[in-house]
Design an enzyme around this catalytic site. Sequence first.
Site, PDB file in Angstrom:
ATOM      1  N   HIS A  56      -4.947  -2.111   1.319  1.00  0.00           N
ATOM      2  CA  HIS A  56      -5.703  -2.244   2.552  1.00  0.00           C
ATOM      3  C   HIS A  56      -6.995  -1.639   2.331  1.00  0.00           C
ATOM      4  O   HIS A  56      -7.426  -1.074   0.938  1.00  0.00           O
ATOM      5  CB  HIS A  56      -4.963  -1.390   3.534  1.00  0.00           C
ATOM      6  CG  HIS A  56      -4.637   0.053   3.238  1.00  0.00           C
ATOM      7  ND1 HIS A  56      -3.721   0.733   2.827  1.00  0.00           N
ATOM      8  CD2 HIS A  56      -5.633   1.225   3.120  1.00  0.00           C
ATOM      9  CE1 HIS A  56      -3.946   2.209   2.863  1.00  0.00           C
ATOM     10  NE2 HIS A  56      -5.285   2.169   2.681  1.00  0.00           N
TER      11      HIS A  56
HETATM   12  P1  TYD Z   1      -0.801   3.371   4.825  1.00  0.00           P
HETATM   13  O1  TYD Z   1      -2.023   3.937   5.106  1.00  0.00           O
HETATM   14  O2  TYD Z   1      -0.703   1.904   5.646  1.00  0.00           O
HETATM   15  O3  TYD Z   1      -0.261   3.342   3.748  1.00  0.00           O
HETATM   16  P2  TYD Z   1       0.309   2.122   2.627  1.00  0.00           P
HETATM   17  O4  TYD Z   1      -1.042   0.983   2.506  1.00  0.00           O
HETATM   18  O5  TYD Z   1       0.093   2.833   1.473  1.00  0.00           O
HETATM   19  O6  TYD Z   1       1.311   1.595   3.081  1.00  0.00           O
HETATM   20  O7  TYD Z   1       0.184   4.201   5.958  1.00  0.00           O
HETATM   21  C1  TYD Z   1       1.287   3.671   6.259  1.00  0.00           C
HETATM   22  C2  TYD Z   1       1.922   4.268   7.581  1.00  0.00           C
HETATM   23  O8  TYD Z   1       1.658   5.529   7.625  1.00  0.00           O
HETATM   24  C3  TYD Z   1       1.140   3.396   8.493  1.00  0.00           C
HETATM   25  O9  TYD Z   1       1.995   2.958   9.502  1.00  0.00           O
HETATM   26  C4  TYD Z   1       0.448   4.677   9.066  1.00  0.00           C
HETATM   27  C5  TYD Z   1       1.009   5.654   8.803  1.00  0.00           C
HETATM   28  N1  TYD Z   1       0.005   6.857   8.670  1.00  0.00           N
HETATM   29  C6  TYD Z   1      -0.114   7.813   9.616  1.00  0.00           C
HETATM   30  O10 TYD Z   1       0.218   7.736  10.691  1.00  0.00           O
HETATM   31  N2  TYD Z   1      -1.103   8.855   9.302  1.00  0.00           N
HETATM   32  C7  TYD Z   1      -1.686   8.986   8.152  1.00  0.00           C
HETATM   33  O11 TYD Z   1      -2.475  10.094   8.145  1.00  0.00           O
HETATM   34  C8  TYD Z   1      -1.433   7.990   7.062  1.00  0.00           C
HETATM   35  C9  TYD Z   1      -1.905   8.072   5.780  1.00  0.00           C
HETATM   36  C10 TYD Z   1      -0.585   6.889   7.517  1.00  0.00           C
END
Ligand code: TYD
Length: 140
Positions: A56
């Site tokens: 992302h």
């Molecule tokens: P994401 O940043 O999309 O991680 P990746 O791309 O590695 O899978 O986060 C995964 C999920 O966690 C997403 O649904 C949002 C949630 N999230 C939070 O609620 N708070 C946060 O601080 C982070 C980093 C993620």
Amino acid sequence: MSRSSTVFDCTMVQLPQIHAEGGNITVINNSEEIPFDIKRVYYLYDVPGGEGRGGHGHKELQQIIVAASGSFDLTVDDGKAKRTFHLSRPNMGLYIPPGLWRELDNFSSGSISLVLASMIYSERDYFRKYDEYLMYKHDS
Ligand code: TYD
């Protein structure tokens, strides 16, 4: 900065290491060792060995990412160039400026990815689709 940032703006930051008896300590003081105020800390763990995390992008978020335990590869992408960093040392952090796409993969089993972030969580700061990210970067 966010639209014009490139993968060459990423830098490895050496964090202080205190050699204590029976182990080492790394301390990160707000705005001292790193170029922003820390608003949020989170860590990724229980990633199966060899796995990756979907990519992302972020508009404004700045981060320092540290392999607090184990190792993984972090690939940054600015729409023109890519760079892959192998993170494996708890006293080395990768600074990621605003406006880059990133992907994490090749996690060693039991690894922990510690993230220091300049903003609290906001879904509006994310690019979830690579083509949207490219449009944003190429609009500059
Ligand atoms: P994401 O940043 O999309 O991680 P990746 O791309 O590695 O899978 O986060 C995964 C999920 O966690 C997403 O649904 C949002 C949630 N999230 C939070 O609620 N708070 C946060 O601080 C982070 C980093 C993620």
